[in-house]
Design a protein around this motif. Structure first.
Motif, mmCIF file in Angstrom:
data_model
loop_
_atom_site.group_PDB
_atom_site.id
_atom_site.type_symbol
_atom_site.label_atom_id
_atom_site.label_comp_id
_atom_site.label_asym_id
_atom_site.label_seq_id
_atom_site.Cartn_x
_atom_site.Cartn_y
_atom_site.Cartn_z
ATOM 1 N N LYS A 117 0.814 -1.223 0.000
ATOM 2 C CA LYS A 117 0.000 0.000 0.000
ATOM 3 C C LYS A 117 0.841 1.264 0.000
ATOM 4 N N GLN A 118 1.919 1.280 0.781
ATOM 5 C CA GLN A 118 2.806 2.443 0.845
ATOM 6 C C GLN A 118 4.221 2.061 0.421
ATOM 7 N N ASN A 119 4.321 1.228 -0.589
ATOM 8 C CA ASN A 119 5.629 0.787 -1.065
ATOM 9 C C ASN A 119 6.514 1.992 -1.365
ATOM 10 N N THR A 120 7.710 1.970 -0.812
ATOM 11 C CA THR A 120 8.573 3.147 -0.910
ATOM 12 C C THR A 120 9.041 3.427 -2.328
ATOM 13 N N GLY A 121 9.147 2.379 -3.155
ATOM 14 C CA GLY A 121 9.679 2.570 -4.494
ATOM 15 C C GLY A 121 8.666 2.975 -5.534
ATOM 16 N N ILE A 122 7.447 2.406 -5.473
ATOM 17 C CA ILE A 122 6.462 2.649 -6.531
ATOM 18 C C ILE A 122 5.220 3.394 -6.057
ATOM 19 N N VAL A 123 5.147 3.725 -4.781
ATOM 20 C CA VAL A 123 4.027 4.531 -4.269
ATOM 21 C C VAL A 123 4.540 5.861 -3.719
ATOM 22 N N GLN A 124 5.445 5.798 -2.756
ATOM 23 C CA GLN A 124 5.991 7.027 -2.187
ATOM 24 C C GLN A 124 7.094 7.639 -3.052
ATOM 25 N N ILE A 125 7.660 6.845 -3.944
ATOM 26 C CA ILE A 125 8.726 7.295 -4.859
ATOM 27 C C ILE A 125 9.867 7.926 -4.057
ATOM 28 N N LEU A 126 10.354 7.187 -3.070
ATOM 29 C CA LEU A 126 11.481 7.633 -2.259
ATOM 30 C C LEU A 126 12.717 6.790 -2.595
ATOM 31 N N GLY A 127 13.878 7.323 -2.302
ATOM 32 C CA GLY A 127 15.108 6.582 -2.514
ATOM 33 C C GLY A 127 15.425 6.306 -3.963
ATOM 34 N N LEU A 128 15.120 7.262 -4.844
ATOM 35 C CA LEU A 128 15.341 7.035 -6.269
ATOM 36 C C LEU A 128 16.818 6.867 -6.615
ATOM 37 N N CYS A 129 17.688 7.501 -5.864
ATOM 38 C CA CYS A 129 19.124 7.405 -6.174
ATOM 39 C C CYS A 129 19.614 5.959 -6.133
ATOM 40 N N PRO A 130 19.449 5.231 -5.029
ATOM 41 C CA PRO A 130 19.892 3.830 -5.050
ATOM 42 C C PRO A 130 19.051 2.956 -5.961
ATOM 43 N N ILE A 131 17.752 3.229 -6.066
ATOM 44 C CA ILE A 131 16.888 2.406 -6.914
ATOM 45 C C ILE A 131 17.353 2.437 -8.360
ATOM 46 N N LEU A 132 17.663 3.606 -8.859
ATOM 47 C CA LEU A 132 18.043 3.744 -10.262
ATOM 48 C C LEU A 132 19.510 3.412 -10.502
ATOM 49 N N ALA A 133 20.358 3.691 -9.525
ATOM 50 C CA ALA A 133 21.789 3.534 -9.757
ATOM 51 C C ALA A 133 22.275 2.107 -9.585
ATOM 52 N N ILE A 134 21.741 1.377 -8.620
ATOM 53 C CA ILE A 134 22.310 0.076 -8.274
ATOM 54 C C ILE A 134 21.509 -1.077 -8.855
ATOM 55 N N SER A 135 20.395 -0.809 -9.517
ATOM 56 C CA SER A 135 19.530 -1.881 -10.021
ATOM 57 C C SER A 135 19.916 -2.333 -11.422
ATOM 58 N N THR A 136 21.206 -2.345 -11.744
ATOM 59 C CA THR A 136 21.638 -2.800 -13.062
ATOM 60 C C THR A 136 21.576 -4.313 -13.180
ATOM 61 N N ASN A 137 21.600 -5.026 -12.062
ATOM 62 C CA ASN A 137 21.366 -6.475 -12.086
ATOM 63 C C ASN A 137 20.749 -6.913 -10.763
ATOM 64 N N VAL A 138 20.292 -8.144 -10.721
ATOM 65 C CA VAL A 138 19.535 -8.640 -9.571
ATOM 66 C C VAL A 138 20.406 -8.728 -8.325
#
Length: 236
Positions: free
Chosen positions: A16-37
């Motif tokens: 419901k309040q997922n930080t990545g796809i609802v609150q859109i917080l922490g974009l720096c690590p989400i976008l920078a480090i998600s190049t692989n699993v």
């Protein structure tokens, strides 16, 4: 705290309040480090540990922390826990530590951690706060894992690349053969934004579909107690 409340806290953090796809917080690590699993999940697990311990610590000490200096104290506690995690990665997972680089220390400044400490842990008891920290961390890790999988498969044609840094006997999966040219946009920041946008859109579509189904469902039949209450409320 009862089981129902624990489930509500967990579901709130994971979906419901997922930080990545609802609150859109922490974009720096989400976008920078998600190049692989592997990189994405490793950072997510480190964040779960920090969030759980920081929420637990601050919830236990909340009555002893003066309101005027709460933010510096919160940051000090979070920084101490992040230092422990950072040194642990360096000691036991050194190769992965070199790959993640500055993003482990940057957990200190991650708005996700401080936001949950301020909004939840500082106002609730330790057990619920720990569950909230774990659930919020799991929600972030799931987003990181899915985003990392999409970018790795499309961009490099592999899956679980770098898993040998954690499990030396394991190997990543080559999906499209060694001659796959790759798709550079997927591993660059624009690809991360596009993939994250699809995840946000997918989550919003699922919620809209759920609400539409709820509106189409007939109301539950009235019970005898409801009928008696309505009759009593009608004027004579």
């Amino acid at each position: 705290m009862d089981l129902k409340t624990c489930r509500e806290i967990a579901w709130n953090g994971i979906w419901k309040q997922n930080t990545g796809i609802v609150q859109i917080l922490g974009l720096c690590p989400i976008l920078a480090i998600s190049t692989n699993v592997v990189n994405a999940v490793s950072l997510g697990l480190a964040t779960i540990l920090v969030m759980a311990l920081s929420n637990l610590t601050i919830a236990a000490l909340r009555n002893f922390i003066p309101y005027e200096i709460r933010i510096p104290v919160f940051i000090l506690i979070i920084a101490a826990l992040v230092t422990v995690v950072d040194l642990s990665f360096n000691a036991w997972l050194h190769e992965l530590y070199l790959v993640l680089g500055i993003f482990i220390p940057l957990i200190v400044t991650n708005c996700i951690v401080l936001a949950r400490v301020e909004a939840f842990a500082a106002k609730n008891e330790p057990i619920g706060s720990t569950i909230d920290g774990i659930a919020m961390g799991i929600g972030l890790t799931l987003v990181l894992a899915v985003l990392g999988a999409i970018r790795e498969v499309v961009g490099s044609g592999t899956l679980f690349s770098g898993i040998e840094m954690i499990f030396p006997s394991a190997q990543g999966i080559v999906l499209f053969g060694d001659d796959y040219p790759g798709f550079l946009v997927a591993v660059l920041p624009p690809g991360a934004f596009i993939a994250l946008g699809f995840l946000i859109a997918g989550r919003n579509w699922l919620e809209a579909r759920k609400q539409a189904r709820a509106r189409l469902q007939p109301p539950p039949p009235a019970t005898p107690a409801d009928t008696a209450a309505n009759d009593a409320a009608e004027p004579a």
